[in-house]
Write an enzyme that holds these catalytic residues in place. Structure first.
Site, PDB file in Angstrom:
ATOM      1  N   ASN A 262     -10.238   0.257   3.191  1.00 37.55           N
ATOM      2  CA  ASN A 262      -9.101   0.848   3.890  1.00 37.55           C
ATOM      3  C   ASN A 262      -9.523   1.823   4.982  1.00 37.55           C
ATOM      4  O   ASN A 262      -8.873   1.929   6.020  1.00 37.55           O
ATOM      5  CB  ASN A 262      -8.164   1.537   2.890  1.00 37.55           C
ATOM      6  CG  ASN A 262      -7.126   0.578   2.360  1.00 37.55           C
ATOM      7  OD1 ASN A 262      -6.242   0.142   3.094  1.00 37.55           O
ATOM      8  ND2 ASN A 262      -7.235   0.212   1.095  1.00 37.55           N
TER       9      ASN A 262
ATOM     10  N   ARG B  81       0.791  -1.228   0.000  1.00 31.78           N
ATOM     11  CA  ARG B  81       0.000   0.000   0.000  1.00 31.78           C
ATOM     12  C   ARG B  81       0.824   1.279   0.000  1.00 31.78           C
ATOM     13  O   ARG B  81       0.473   2.249  -0.643  1.00 31.78           O
ATOM     14  CB  ARG B  81      -0.925   0.005   1.207  1.00 31.78           C
ATOM     15  CG  ARG B  81      -2.323  -0.268   0.797  1.00 31.78           C
ATOM     16  CD  ARG B  81      -3.224  -0.573   1.945  1.00 31.78           C
ATOM     17  NE  ARG B  81      -4.139  -1.613   1.531  1.00 31.78           N
ATOM     18  CZ  ARG B  81      -4.555  -2.602   2.279  1.00 31.78           C
ATOM     19  NH1 ARG B  81      -4.159  -2.699   3.527  1.00 31.78           N
ATOM     20  NH2 ARG B  81      -5.367  -3.496   1.797  1.00 31.78           N
TER      21      ARG B  81
ATOM     22  N   PHE C 294      -8.391  -0.825  -6.402  1.00 38.56           N
ATOM     23  CA  PHE C 294      -7.587  -2.034  -6.126  1.00 38.56           C
ATOM     24  C   PHE C 294      -6.684  -1.893  -4.901  1.00 38.56           C
ATOM     25  O   PHE C 294      -6.623  -0.859  -4.281  1.00 38.56           O
ATOM     26  CB  PHE C 294      -6.859  -2.534  -7.371  1.00 38.56           C
ATOM     27  CG  PHE C 294      -5.877  -1.609  -8.042  1.00 38.56           C
ATOM     28  CD1 PHE C 294      -5.308  -0.529  -7.398  1.00 38.56           C
ATOM     29  CD2 PHE C 294      -5.491  -1.869  -9.363  1.00 38.56           C
ATOM     30  CE1 PHE C 294      -4.376   0.273  -8.035  1.00 38.56           C
ATOM     31  CE2 PHE C 294      -4.570  -1.074 -10.008  1.00 38.56           C
ATOM     32  CZ  PHE C 294      -4.015  -0.009  -9.332  1.00 38.56           C
ATOM     33  N   GLU C 295      -6.064  -2.992  -4.577  1.00 40.90           N
ATOM     34  CA  GLU C 295      -5.247  -3.109  -3.351  1.00 40.90           C
ATOM     35  C   GLU C 295      -6.058  -2.721  -2.111  1.00 40.90           C
ATOM     36  O   GLU C 295      -5.572  -2.059  -1.206  1.00 40.90           O
ATOM     37  CB  GLU C 295      -3.951  -2.280  -3.457  1.00 40.90           C
ATOM     38  CG  GLU C 295      -3.126  -2.712  -4.663  1.00 40.90           C
ATOM     39  CD  GLU C 295      -1.640  -2.856  -4.376  1.00 40.90           C
ATOM     40  OE1 GLU C 295      -1.243  -2.902  -3.205  1.00 40.90           O
ATOM     41  OE2 GLU C 295      -0.883  -2.955  -5.352  1.00 40.90           O
ATOM     42  N   GLY C 296      -7.298  -3.183  -2.091  1.00 38.25           N
ATOM     43  CA  GLY C 296      -8.199  -2.821  -0.992  1.00 38.25           C
ATOM     44  C   GLY C 296      -8.895  -1.533  -1.363  1.00 38.25           C
ATOM     45  O   GLY C 296      -8.245  -0.502  -1.523  1.00 38.25           O
TER      46      GLY C 296
END
Lengths: 256, 595
Positions: free
Chosen positions: B414, B269, B407-409
């Site tokens: 988050n 992240r 993306f990536e959470g």
């Protein structure tokens, strides 16, 4: 071959420049980078070393910030560096810069010394040539190609109008390198890591002082060309105006 | 350039920013970069400008051969293996270097995604969870990009809830293979990757990870998705039809796949946040260049106040983003430097050290992706009609940016992580948030107190940051009092609390950095910080009001609003004049500068 590359830190090409208070040079608060022709000189030296073995040493003169040029060269593959470190080196003319370099490398044998063709800031194109003279070595300028021969080297020089000259010369010699003769490499991350452990020798202004003399060249005044725009209305009849216009284009604008 | 204040090696507890005051020497800033860091930035910048940007149009047409060629070139420079140990052919550099590479390579969205999927989520699972054998087999080839990596977690019906995946793995009768069946969706690099980290449930129950090579029987890649943006990156489904995966390719332990799945996203992240800051830098440069040459009403549009305001805000965001990103990675590096790389526990310790800053990493992911969206939006606006057509860079950047919030959470997940993680730490006593909340409640109920007044050019901002922390604690305290453990189910409140926490961290990062710079004169940095603080307080106030209004009514509401108003008291600053100062400087320089 042992090759010395003389390098210079110059203001970044796209940096907006401001004059210093005395109007003799630019203000220090700009971004700096490696003088472009010197980058090609370094690249050529690294390629020669890769072909023939030997050592590449880089040298620069300038304040602490100039060290960045040497670090970059070490990261790209130069073996060691010499830094003539003092803000006082900045104002030297080409003769004195060459004297300082000559003093700093005294007793160190080199087969070749490369400089960039000229610097992007002062643009003297003299330091390399004078250095050759001080060392009593031959030199050649605007070098496009270097080939090692049994007796020395053969170099290709760029002349005007698409002509080239090939010169066989002995070594040691000084060559000033033309920009664009090779493809510059990037400093790799591994190179950057290793550069930390490469030797960097410092030379103070005091140590070089005895070799220096008063500057022969001096910048009296520096100014940024002013953009001027003037509109003039030509009066009279058509024939008369046409005649005046031709006169102006010929004598003032000098375009016909 | 040496920094005025050296960076201390004091290890900082993750999430402690809400309750602790940071000393300047505890904060890492871009001004603290070493010569090496600066050189890495330069190499990456040059590579992106000279090798990637000129071929962006070709890459946009899905020229995978060229994409792979660029990955190989990047790997020759060491850019793809910054976080891979030296033993396996990597650079093994610090996280600041990893963030610098992520930030500087970000000049064309699609390649950033390709690059990140390969060197981040495609490679790091093996770095952090692989066996010695697996590392030896795959890492050297991933480091040189001979193998391109990818990461396959999502499915058509499971994204954020990845643990609900349907892909199954069953041990073959001879015990030599796992047989995988199922479909994965949205897999970056799928068309040309060689090695995939695939998640599946062993016997339909135990969530686990596998290293799958494209040559394994039963493995197939589906058709490219037609995407809104990052069209120069590959995104396809994977089809696993009795795919035979050797047992030695099980990654980590059976049933422990979730540890890998969530950690890898955590670990990546901060680079996504850094990449977004880098993208914003490019967007600002484009906007300035266009504004300086486009004429309207007989003058360049860069002279107009409303255009200059947009340009100033982009610079303010980049300044703030850099401050938060490098402060975070700086803390990670201090924590990581304490780990003995030779010890058998080294990789586990490394993971733990990064996890420590999960809240900060989520903050920079959320904040960075939203700041980039603001930047590309402003660039389109500066370009006007030209911003809306494909021939100019603004349009593509606008589309490319959007996926960062997904993306990536997702940013929603988050936000829940940010508030949830802090609450969990508070409950378990890892972070003394509860005592701090109690102290604050006593303080505010006791009426105005005379605490020491900060000094210096940013005195007002320092006081605002101190109050923002109190607002965060106050609202979080009030919300947890009302909902107790059930607060996690109140997503809107969790989200609003996250907004307060995010803004507090980011503006504090900017203030600390400007203060650190102030020792050698930082007029522009101070102006950018002041504008950011003013902007952040608008968000914080709105979020705090929303929370209070949702959890209290009647007299209670009035009392809590009285407290909130006291904490929100500050004099407005002339942000028009400050933005003008910022715009004048960055427009003159043609790019983002800090002085």
């Amino acid at each position: 071959m042992k090759i010395l590359v003389c390098m210079k830190q110059v203001p970044q090409k796209d940096a907006p420049l401001k004059l210093n208070e005395s109007g003799t040079w630019i203000r220090e608060d700009v971004s700096y980078e490696v003088n472009e022709p010197d980058a090609y000189a370094l690249e050529e030296a690294l390629r020669q070393k890769e072909k023939h073995g030997g050592e590449v040493v880089v040298i620069t003169a300038g304040p602490a910030r100039a060290q960045q040029v040497l670090r970059e060269a070490l990261a790209k593959g130069a073996d060691r560096a010499i830094h003539l470190e003092d803000a006082g080196f900045v104002g030297l003319d080409a003769f004195n810069t060459a004297r300082a370099f000559a003093a700093a490398i005294k007793d160190q044998p080199f087969d070749l010394i490369f400089t960039g063709l000229q610097s992007d800031d002062y643009g003297f194109a003299q330091t390399g040539v004078i250095l050759a003279e001080l060392l009593g070595w031959p030199h050649a300028t605007i070098i496009m190609q270097i080939e090692k021969k049994d007796s020395g080297i053969r170099v290709k020089r760029e002349l005007e109008a698409g002509f080239f000259q090939y010169v066989d010369m002995p070594i040691p010699a000084v060559l000033t390198i033309q920009s664009g003769i090779n493809k510059l490499r990037y400093a790799t991350l591994i190179g950057i890591k290793q550069a930390k452990n490469k030797p960097m020798k410092k030379v103070t202004l005091a140590e070089a002082q005895s070799a220096l003399a008063p500057n022969l060249q001096q910048i009296r005044r520096l100014y940024i060309p002013e953009k001027t725009k003037k509109t003039e209305l030509l009066q009279g009849g058509a024939a008369e105006v046409a005649k005046k216009l031709v006169e102006k284009l010929r004598d003032e604008a000098r375009v016909i | 350039m040496a920094t005025a204040t050296p960076v201390s090696r004091k290890k900082i507890t993750g999430g402690s920013f809400l309750i602790e005051e940071r000393q300047l020497d505890e904060v890492f800033t871009p001004e603290d970069f070493t010569d090496e860091h600066r050189q890495i930035a330069q190499t990456t910048d040059e590579f992106a400008l000279k090798e990637i940007a000129p071929v962006a149009d070709k890459l946009e047409k899905k020229d995978w051969a060229l994409t792979r060629e660029l990955l190989t070139k990047a790997s020759e420079l060491g850019l793809t293996s910054v976080e891979v140990p030296e033993t396996y052919g990597g650079m093994d550099m610090d996280k600041v270097s990893a963030a610098i590479v992520a930030e500087r390579i970000a000049k064309y969205g699609s390649f950033v995604v390709t690059f990140g999927a390969h060197s981040g989520i495609g490679t790091l699972p093996i770095v952090y969870f692989g066996t010695e054998e697996q590392k030896r087999k795959y890492l050297p080839k991933l480091a040189t990009a001979e193998f391109v990596g990818a990461y396959a977690l999502s499915e058509s019906s499971s994204g954020s809830d990845a643990l609900n995946c349907r892909t199954k793995a069953v041990l073959s009768p001879d015990g030599k293979h796992y047989i995988l069946n199922g479909e994965k969706m949205w897999i970056t690099n799928a068309s040309f990757a060689d090695v995939f980290i695939i998640f599946a449930k062993v016997d339909g129950e135990k969530f686990s990870a596998f290293i799958v090579e494209k040559t394994f029987p039963g493995f197939a890649v589906g058709a490219e998705e037609h995407k809104m943006g990052i069209r120069g990156s590959s995104t396809c489904p994977l089809i696993l039809n009795d795919c035979k995966v050797p047992v030695e390719n099980l990654l980590g332990e059976i049933g422990k796949g979730h540890i890998i799945a969530f950690n890898i996203l955590n670990l990546g992240r901060f680079k996504l946040g850094a990449g977004c800051v880098g993208g914003a830098r490019t967007a600002l440069q484009d906007a300035i260049a266009y504004a300086k040459q486009r004429k309207a009403f007989n003058t360049t549009i860069s002279q107009f106040g409303l255009i200059r305001e947009m340009i100033a805000d982009m610079a303010v965001d980049i300044w703030t983003g850099e401050s938060a990103v490098y402060r975070t990675v700086g803390m990670m590096d201090v924590a990581l430097s304490e780990i003995d790389k030779g010890s058998p526990d080294a990789t586990r310790e490394t993971r733990k050290a990064i996890e420590e800053y999960a809240v900060e990493c989520s903050i920079i992911k959320v904040w960075g992706s939203e700041a980039l969206d603001r930047a590309v939006d402003a660039t389109v606006q500066v370009y006007g009609g030209y911003g809306f057509v494909e021939e100019y860079p603004a349009e593509r950047a606008y589309r490319d940016s959007r996926v960062n919030r997904i993306f990536e959470g997702t940013n929603e997940i988050n936000r829940l992580i940010i508030t949830g993680f802090l609450m969990k730490r508070a409950m378990t006593g890892q972070l003394p948030l509860m005592p701090a909340i109690k102290r604050l409640m006593d303080e505010v109920l006791g009426g105005p107190s005379m605490s020491e007044t900060p000094e210096g050019p940013l005195a007002a901002e320092k006081a605002i940051v101190a109050n923002a922390k109190k607002i965060a604690l106050f609202t979080a305290g009030a919300a947890s009092q009302k909902y107790m453990q059930a607060l996690v189910d109140q997503q809107e409140i969790m989200g609003a609390l996250a907004d307060i926490i995010i803004e507090t961290y980011c503006m504090e990062s900017a203030v600390l950095r400007a203060e650190k710079l102030a020792e050698r004169g930082a007029e522009l940095a101070t102006a950018m910080t002041q504008v950011y603080v003013a902007r952040a307080m608008v968000t914080i106030e709105a979020a705090a009001r929303k929370v209070i209004a949702a959890i209290a009514e009647g007299d209670m509401l009035r009392t809590q609003m009285a407290i909130l108003r006291r904490l929100l008291k500050y004099e407005p600053i002339n942000t028009i004049a400050l933005r003008e100062k910022i715009a004048a400087r960055v427009i003159e320089q043609g790019k983002y500068v800090t002085a």
